[in-house]
Design an enzyme around this catalytic site. Structure first.
Site, PDB file in Angstrom:
ATOM      1  N   SER A 211      53.294  57.622  13.319  1.00 23.66           N
ATOM      2  CA  SER A 211      51.912  57.414  12.173  1.00 23.66           C
ATOM      3  C   SER A 211      51.210  56.447  12.922  1.00 23.66           C
ATOM      4  O   SER A 211      50.927  56.413  14.168  1.00 23.66           O
ATOM      5  CB  SER A 211      52.338  56.948  10.905  1.00 23.66           C
ATOM      6  OG  SER A 211      51.530  57.048   9.913  1.00 23.66           O
ATOM      7  N   ASN A 212      50.667  55.346  11.788  1.00 25.04           N
ATOM      8  CA  ASN A 212      49.738  54.134  12.666  1.00 25.04           C
ATOM      9  C   ASN A 212      49.608  53.556  11.335  1.00 25.04           C
ATOM     10  O   ASN A 212      50.112  53.898  10.131  1.00 25.04           O
ATOM     11  CB  ASN A 212      47.978  54.778  13.083  1.00 25.04           C
ATOM     12  CG  ASN A 212      47.777  55.676  11.361  1.00 25.04           C
ATOM     13  OD1 ASN A 212      47.705  54.621  10.292  1.00 25.04           O
ATOM     14  ND2 ASN A 212      47.497  56.679  11.411  1.00 25.04           N
ATOM     15  N   ARG A 213      49.191  52.056  11.644  1.00 27.77           N
ATOM     16  CA  ARG A 213      49.192  50.864  10.937  1.00 27.77           C
ATOM     17  C   ARG A 213      48.156  51.146   9.527  1.00 27.77           C
ATOM     18  O   ARG A 213      48.233  49.811   9.142  1.00 27.77           O
ATOM     19  CB  ARG A 213      48.413  50.031  11.692  1.00 27.77           C
ATOM     20  CG  ARG A 213      49.558  49.919  12.633  1.00 27.77           C
ATOM     21  CD  ARG A 213      49.496  48.314  12.924  1.00 27.77           C
ATOM     22  NE  ARG A 213      49.868  48.279  14.573  1.00 27.77           N
ATOM     23  CZ  ARG A 213      51.060  48.307  14.911  1.00 27.77           C
ATOM     24  NH1 ARG A 213      51.991  47.458  14.083  1.00 27.77           N
ATOM     25  NH2 ARG A 213      51.868  47.829  16.257  1.00 27.77           N
ATOM     26  N   SER A 214      48.020  52.355   9.265  1.00 31.01           N
ATOM     27  CA  SER A 214      46.437  52.536   7.295  1.00 31.01           C
ATOM     28  C   SER A 214      47.448  52.044   6.417  1.00 31.01           C
ATOM     29  O   SER A 214      48.018  52.791   6.340  1.00 31.01           O
ATOM     30  CB  SER A 214      46.126  53.677   8.444  1.00 31.01           C
ATOM     31  OG  SER A 214      45.339  53.937   6.471  1.00 31.01           O
ATOM     32  N   ALA A 278      43.035  57.461   8.669  1.00 28.91           N
ATOM     33  CA  ALA A 278      44.051  57.593  10.061  1.00 28.91           C
ATOM     34  C   ALA A 278      44.174  58.850   9.867  1.00 28.91           C
ATOM     35  O   ALA A 278      45.266  58.406   9.968  1.00 28.91           O
ATOM     36  CB  ALA A 278      43.810  56.194  10.281  1.00 28.91           C
TER      37      ALA A 278
END
Ligand code: CTP
Length: 399
Positions: A211-214, A278
């Site tokens: 995943s990502n930091r959004s 994101a």
């Protein structure tokens, strides 16, 4: 654009339920948002909280006795009712609801409620059996038929020990209902907008994902700003910690593929699609059915495959498309490239490595670049305000 509550006269009716203490928090949050809060209490409400509690928070006189010559109501018995831009009754007891349904006016609160022409929101709070009683249900039906908003009650544990429907809804939700009612005449009334939010999760196995930091905060802020301007809003939300906003339809998804399906379905008959999510660009080619064990000989290489570009794939005559460019370098040139490649009307360029900007933050500093070469730099603002700036542009493109 300021909050719709800024400078707005609000009449807050408080009747005699143990949930009356929560109305103190509501009065505080409304006052912090800039509202001018006139509290009108029943005598039973004063058994639970004092007028002084409200007065200290609102810095305005509280009305409890319609015949007190020292109060505004004693001088002009309908002044609060006429000044109000919106009326909220929280908590609303079965007794107060019954009085409203039958048009009684025998105390300060019922006088104010009968005399106002402002929109009214009623937030019931009572024992579950009192709420379920057909008299209360009939009375609530009468109020609904008159165009009054009935917000709640919530289901949960009540003061009586019963678990069921009868709890006052949360303060955040009450303010959400107020925003919906106040937004009805906004400049996006009748428009439909889809907003995507958060970072998608691409499974490696049942317990791990990429995943990502959004955080989803930017997308949720745009959705709330659009709701507050009267739009019918759908959020397609990747997993996150944010509560569903009142008055907004939320479709929860996990992966890029689920987000794509949900965005395509929700965008069918809308005016605008704002892709603040994101979206993962890559996903594991094979997601294991069982948890991968470290003891077993598993390859340390993860095979990835490209996800499809959601926003580039949705296009329809008249659909306004807004994308985000989350960058850590060459902000504007990267954003320009994405604007053209994805067929967008507007791209919101966002340096996610800058102080006070990007993932998780409550503020954002963006550059708005449109397809005609227009460029705006609104400066560092709360994400809700950034949402309004984006919507100002969207409104200009709408047919
Ligand atoms: N986007 C999308 N579908 C994807 C990837 C991105 O719809 N599979 C959207 C995002 O929601 C955003 C815009 O495209 O509105 C730009 O996303 P971003 O991640 O910045 O750009 P990418 O196209 O993924 O390019 P890169 O990762 O190389 O910067």
């Amino acid at each position: 654009m300021p909050s719709p509550l800024d400078g707005l006269p609000v009449a807050l009716g408080v009747s005699g339920s143990i949930a009356a203490y929560k109305a103190v928090d509501l009065a505080s949050k409304l006052t912090q948002a800039g509202a001018l809060v006139d509290v009108v209490m029943t005598s039973s409400a004063q058994k639970f909280v004092t007028p002084l509690s409200f007065q200290s928070i609102t810095h305005r006189p509280v009305t409890s006795d319609p015949f007190d010559p020292q109060t505004e109501m004693g001088i002009d018995h309908v002044a609060v009712a006429e000044r109000a831009g919106i009326v909220v009754v929280a908590p609303a007891t079965a007794n107060t609801i019954a009085k409203m349904a039958h048009g009684l006016a025998d105390d300060a609160l019922s006088v104010m409620l009968l005399a106002t022409a402002a929109p009214v929101i009623v937030c019931p709070a009572m024992d579950g059996n009192m709420y379920a009683n057909s008299a209360t249900q009939y009375n609530l039906g009468t109020l609904k038929d008159r165009g009054i908003t009935i917000a709640g009650p919530a289901v949960g544990r009540m003061a009586s020990g019963l678990v069921g429907a009868g709890r006052l809804i949360e303060v955040r939700e009450i303010i959400g209902h107020m925003s919906v009612v106040l937004g009805r005449s906004g400049d996006l009334a009748g428009r439909k907008i889809v907003v995507s939010a958060g970072g998608t999760q691409e499974p490696i196995d049942p317990v791990r994902f990429i995943s990502n930091r959004s955080s989803g905060k930017m997308g949720y802020a745009i959705a709330e700003a659009a709701r507050d301007r009267g739009a019918a809003v759908t959020i397609v939300a990747a997993p996150g910690a944010l509560a569903d906003p009142v008055g907004v339809q939320v479709v929860h998804v996990e992966t890029a593929m689920e987000m794509q399906n949900a965005v395509v379905a929700a965008s069918e008959d809308v005016d605008a699609l704002i892709m603040a999510a994101a979206v993962a660009d890559w996903r594991p080619r094979d997601s294991a059915d069982q948890k991968l064990k470290t003891g077993k000989a598993v390859s340390s290489e993860l095979q990835l495959e490209k996800t499809s570009d959601i926003v580039a794939g949705v296009s329809r005559e008249g659909l306004v498309k807004v994308g985000f460019a989350a960058e850590t370098e060459d902000l504007e040139s990267n954003a320009q490239g994405k604007l053209a490649k994805k067929g967008l009307d507007l791209i919101v360029a966002n340096d996610v490595s800058a102080e006070g900007s990007g993932f998780g933050s409550n503020t954002n500093e963006v550059v708005l670049i449109d397809a005609d070469g227009g460029r705006e730099t609104p400066g560092l603002l709360p994400k809700y305000e950034v949402g309004h700036r984006i919507l100002d542009k969207v409104r200009g493109y709408l047919k």
